[in-house]
Structure formats: C-alpha cells, structure tokens
Design an enzyme around this catalytic site. Structure first.
Site, mmCIF file in Angstrom:
data_model
loop_
_atom_site.group_PDB
_atom_site.id
_atom_site.type_symbol
_atom_site.label_atom_id
_atom_site.label_comp_id
_atom_site.label_asym_id
_atom_site.label_seq_id
_atom_site.Cartn_x
_atom_site.Cartn_y
_atom_site.Cartn_z
ATOM 1 N N ASP A 1 31.951 73.992 -66.231
ATOM 2 C CA ASP A 1 33.194 73.532 -65.632
ATOM 3 C C ASP A 1 33.737 72.474 -66.570
ATOM 4 O O ASP A 1 33.240 71.355 -66.594
ATOM 5 C CB ASP A 1 32.917 72.959 -64.240
ATOM 6 C CG ASP A 1 34.162 72.322 -63.625
ATOM 7 O OD1 ASP A 1 35.230 72.354 -64.275
ATOM 8 O OD2 ASP A 1 34.059 71.805 -62.506
ATOM 9 N N ASN B 1 36.757 71.259 -66.540
ATOM 10 C CA ASN B 1 37.786 70.416 -65.926
ATOM 11 C C ASN B 1 38.975 70.212 -66.862
ATOM 12 O O ASN B 1 39.614 69.158 -66.875
ATOM 13 C CB ASN B 1 37.196 69.078 -65.470
ATOM 14 C CG ASN B 1 36.691 69.125 -64.030
ATOM 15 O OD1 ASN B 1 37.369 69.615 -63.143
ATOM 16 N ND2 ASN B 1 35.482 68.629 -63.807
ATOM 17 N N ASP C 1 36.925 76.849 -65.837
ATOM 18 C CA ASP C 1 35.520 77.179 -66.098
ATOM 19 C C ASP C 1 35.492 78.155 -67.269
ATOM 20 O O ASP C 1 36.087 79.228 -67.202
ATOM 21 C CB ASP C 1 34.879 77.782 -64.851
ATOM 22 C CG ASP C 1 34.938 76.813 -63.682
ATOM 23 O OD1 ASP C 1 34.025 75.989 -63.552
ATOM 24 O OD2 ASP C 1 35.938 76.865 -62.925
#
Length: 255
Positions: free
Chosen positions: A146, A148, A217
């Site tokens: 992930d 972000n 992701d």
DNA sequence: ATGGTTGCTTAGCAA
C-alpha cells in the site's frame, strides 16, 4: 510465481477472508499490510492450517506487515536496517526461491504539510536508499504494498478534486518516481497502460458502490521480473460483501 | 461538509 498484495485493515477482522483468499487464489506469497496487531495476537495457526508459513513484523494497534508464503522464505528481514529510530512496523522482505519479495506499508501522510506528510516523504526516501544499498536493478526484486500514492491522475476518480491533496501531491509522486528510477516498473501499468482500475475506496459515503476509488496499492518489479510478468489483476470481489477491507487485493503472476 | 465509516480501544486517533 504468484504474488498477492493486500491491505487487510486488521488481520484479525479479515482472517476468514484472508484464509478463503488463499484457498481461492493459492498465491505463492501473500503480502499483508495493516495487521494492526503484535505477534501475540497474530493468527499464525489459521495460516499454518491453510499450509502457509508466516513471517511477521507486527505492531500494536497500528501498521504491521507480513509475508504469508506457501514455501519457506530465506533472508527474512524487517525494517530498513539503516539505524534510524523508527517505531513503525512498515517493511518486511524475504527471498522466495530466486525472487526478493519486499512488502511495504507506506505512511498515509494525513494531509499535505502535516508532520506525518514529511514523515511519509522521509520514509519513502529511506526506502529508496534501502533499495540502492541492498539490491541492483538486475536482481529479481518485487516490491509490493500500500503505497498511499496514486501514481498519476488516471489512478484517481476525481483528479481535479484530488489535485495536490494527500495521496496525489507532486512531492509524493516525485518520491515514488525516485523509487521507480532505482529500476522498478509499475506492473499494472506495464500490462494496462490506459486502464482505469482502483484498489482502494473510502468506507465513507458509499465510496465503493459509487466507484470513488484510487489505485494506491502497487506491485513494482525490476526488468528481469517484468519480463516474467504474465498476468496482473485486482480482486474487486474482496471489496464486496460483509466486512470488507477498504482495499482490494492485487495479484501478479510471474513465469 | 470540521462530514461520511471502520478498527482498535474504550473517547479519541488513524485511515
């Protein structure tokens, strides 16, 4: 080699889904983010009963990453080994055969300009330096997690509304670009240069039902692994039904 | 929308 990446938003809340996911996809390795527990509460038995080995870097309440592997891993390491004090458990790596599998949970950053934003940018720079210190772009490296960060506007449902905001700011995108410049390519974009596909939808405001998503992701790979890339896809079904994570898993298959 | 939801922990934070 089938590798999956999933931010489960608490492994104990998602345990039944995670075990069913392993049964359905049978990945060689499942890389998890946001365990939200320490080893004392990690469900080792459930994964072992499913035939998988667990390598965890847990943390109470927040963060936490793990590699769930069908085969034993070698050279398992947690964190960046750079001597920097870091209470967050956000990075774990191991070697599966001839492939280095790296799993990261990049900080969210909260909002542009916040202390957490600069922590995020610094953390990304530390990850870049870790890659440069430990690997070469001719190695077999798969870096998943992930991130972000939505790499480009194509990865955002409302680019104008998100412009300059957290997950989309230029500094974050530049930090991701610097990581790619080590010698990593976004596997999904390699296979689908123009396809809109999201991996995260906010729990709030019916985000998934309205497909208000972002592709944050990612599965990145060095050139020798990109050559081996056969398929990559997002399992959107995991965002449906009772008690989903706010992230859907992404799965890549390498020869 | 200084909102909306979920999870951990138990009122508030993080995402």
């Amino acid at each position: 080699m089938k590798a999956a990446c999933w931010n489960v938003n608490s492994i104990n809340s998602r345990l039944d889904r995670a075990v069913a996911f392993l049964g359905r996809h049978r990945p060689d390795v499942l890389c998890l983010q946001e365990l939200k527990c320490l080893e004392d509460k990690f469900p080792f038995d459930a994964f072992r009963n499913a035939g998988y080995h667990c390598y965890t870097h847990g943390q109470k309440t927040y963060n936490g990453v793990a590699l769930i592997s069908a085969h034993p891993l070698t050279d398992v390491r947690a964190g960046f080994l750079d001597g920097v004090k870091d209470d967050d458990s956000r990075f774990i790596s191991g070697k599966l055969g001839d492939v280095n599998v790296l799993c990261g949970y990049i900080p969210n950053g909260q909002s542009v300009g916040a202390d957490k934003y600069y922590f995020k940018l610094n953390w990304l720079d530390r990850m870049r330096r870790h890659l440069e210190a430990e690997y070469r772009n001719t190695d077999n490296v798969v870096l998943v997690g992930d991130f972000n960060i939505a790499p480009e506007d194509l990865d955002v449902y409302d680019p104008a509304g998100w412009r300059g905001k957290i997950l989309c700011s230029q500094k974050e995108r530049d930090a991701l670009t610097a990581i790619k410049e080590f010698g990593l390519e976004d596997c999904f974009r390699n296979k689908f240069p123009q396809t809109v596909e999201y991996t995260w939808w906010d729990y709030r405001s019916m985000g998934f039902q309205k497909n208000l998503g972002l592709r944050i992701d990612l599965i990145l790979a060095t050139p020798p692994m990109v050559k081996r890339l056969e398929r990559i896809y997002v399992d959107r079904d995991e965002r449906k039904g009772e008690k989903p994570s706010d992230h859907a898993p992404i799965i890549a298959e390498f020869i």
